[in-house]
Design a protein around this motif. Structure first.
Motif, PDB file in Angstrom:
ATOM      1  N   ALA A 285      -4.036   7.983  -1.673  1.00  0.00           N
ATOM      2  CA  ALA A 285      -4.255   7.111  -0.452  1.00  0.00           C
ATOM      3  C   ALA A 285      -5.260   6.090  -0.703  1.00  0.00           C
ATOM      4  O   ALA A 285      -5.381   5.095  -0.332  1.00  0.00           O
TER       5      ALA A 285
ATOM      6  N   GLU B 203       0.926  -1.118   0.160  1.00  0.00           N
ATOM      7  CA  GLU B 203      -0.034  -0.050  -0.051  1.00  0.00           C
ATOM      8  C   GLU B 203       0.672   1.355  -0.081  1.00  0.00           C
ATOM      9  O   GLU B 203       0.665   2.259  -0.733  1.00  0.00           O
ATOM     10  N   GLU B 204       2.044   1.124   0.475  1.00  0.00           N
ATOM     11  CA  GLU B 204       2.948   2.487   0.960  1.00  0.00           C
ATOM     12  C   GLU B 204       3.403   2.776  -0.570  1.00  0.00           C
ATOM     13  O   GLU B 204       3.667   3.906  -1.057  1.00  0.00           O
ATOM     14  N   TYR B 205       4.038   1.762  -1.217  1.00  0.00           N
ATOM     15  CA  TYR B 205       4.567   1.876  -2.292  1.00  0.00           C
ATOM     16  C   TYR B 205       3.441   2.396  -3.541  1.00  0.00           C
ATOM     17  O   TYR B 205       3.747   3.328  -4.310  1.00  0.00           O
TER      18      TYR B 205
ATOM     19  N   ALA C 186       9.734   2.579   2.546  1.00  0.00           N
ATOM     20  CA  ALA C 186       8.652   1.949   1.525  1.00  0.00           C
ATOM     21  C   ALA C 186       9.245   0.978   0.645  1.00  0.00           C
ATOM     22  O   ALA C 186       8.583   0.016   0.323  1.00  0.00           O
TER      23      ALA C 186
ATOM     24  N   ARG D 266       0.894   3.840  -2.908  1.00  0.00           N
ATOM     25  CA  ARG D 266       0.459   5.441  -2.730  1.00  0.00           C
ATOM     26  C   ARG D 266       1.446   6.256  -3.160  1.00  0.00           C
ATOM     27  O   ARG D 266       1.112   7.390  -3.813  1.00  0.00           O
TER      28      ARG D 266
ATOM     29  N   GLY E 163       8.533   6.405  -2.789  1.00  0.00           N
ATOM     30  CA  GLY E 163       8.319   6.526  -1.255  1.00  0.00           C
ATOM     31  C   GLY E 163       9.113   6.298  -0.258  1.00  0.00           C
ATOM     32  O   GLY E 163       8.981   6.219   0.869  1.00  0.00           O
TER      33      GLY E 163
END
Length: 283
Positions: free
Chosen positions: A151, A130-132, A189, A134, A185
């Motif tokens: 997000a 999810e972080e990558y 990330a 985003r 990120g």
């Protein structure tokens, strides 16, 4: 491989234009005759016949009426819609936000049994954290001057990826080694993303191949593409998504994927490349 991923879309437009021309010739009419009967400028007839301008539904109905072939209109309108859906600009696809675009693919992902993905630029979407995701989607939103719902879109992308852990789906995924080093990120990330790759590689549904930088090239690098069974291919261009459904073109992408696969390493060799990329982040 075709000279351009959009060639299938253009070929479909040209095929539609050829069918309009055939109707006119079968009716014994000139382009000017059709223009007069449709009450438009003769140049428009020429543009339609030469695929310079895409016809509207009303244009097709008027053309068929002028040629005494009103029974052909429905089929031609359907062909026109298919041609136009092949090449769709990202701005049009993303006008309601990146989240909705991610969610719109869920039915396609759920019904596809066998995925083949080649990625030359980013980690394949179904393997993104999810972080990558985003960070990547925020970059896309900024470049394309879209409202930033990265997000929510990242959350939707990860939720969509549940199919890799369900039965009945298989994933053959290829990426260039350089993808492991393209940072989205920040270090944290990227480290988490690469670690996630290592965690999903043992899954029975996932075959992850990495093409080493030093691999002798059997096939030149392509745009990122995803094959959904043997039915369709999505090709990602900078400005548009191309949907390929013509069987001969789908077969060509399957051949390209097979050639790219021959250059890739899998298993312990692929894990070693991911581990090496993680070690660079930790230096």
């Amino acid at each position: 491989m075709s000279s351009s991923p959009s060639s299938s879309a253009q070929a479909a437009r040209e095929a539609l234009a050829a069918r309009l021309r055939e109707l006119r010739l079968d009716a014994g009419l000139t382009g000017r005759d059709v223009a007069a009967r449709c009450d438009w400028h003769p140049a428009k007839s020429s543009r339609l016949e030469n695929a310079k301008t895409g016809p509207s539904d009303d244009d097709i109905r008027a053309w068929c009426r002028a040629c005494g072939a009103e029974d052909q209109a429905a089929d031609l309108i359907a062909a026109s819609h298919t041609a136009e859906s092949m090449y769709v600009q990202w701005r049009r696809l993303q006008r309601t936000g990146l989240r909705r675009l991610q969610e719109s693919y869920v039915p396609l992902y759920e019904r596809t049994r066998h995925f083949r993905v080649y990625s030359s630029r980013v980690i394949p979407g179904v393997l993104q954290t999810e972080e990558y995701a985003r960070a990547l989607l925020a970059t896309i939103a900024e470049f394309r001057q879209l409202p930033d719902d990265s997000a929510e879109a990242a959350s939707a992308r990860v939720a969509r990826s549940h199919v890799i852990r369900e039965g009945g789906h298989s994933f053959a995924l290829l990426m260039e080694e350089d993808v492991l080093y393209y940072r989205y990120g920040g270090v944290r990330a990227m480290s988490a993303q690469l670690g996630y790759l290592l965690s999903v590689m043992p899954l029975p549904s996932v075959s992850l191949g990495i093409i080493p930088r030093t691999a002798p090239r059997r096939m030149w690098g392509q745009e990122t593409f995803t094959m959904f069974d043997d039915q369709r291919v999505h090709v990602e261009l900078l400005t548009a998504k191309v949907t390929v459904t013509q069987p001969s073109d789908v077969i060509t992408y399957a051949r390209a994927f097979a050639e790219l696969s021959k250059m890739a390493v899998h298993g312990s060799e692929a894990r070693a490349l991911v581990t090496a990329a993680i070690s660079v982040l930790e230096e």
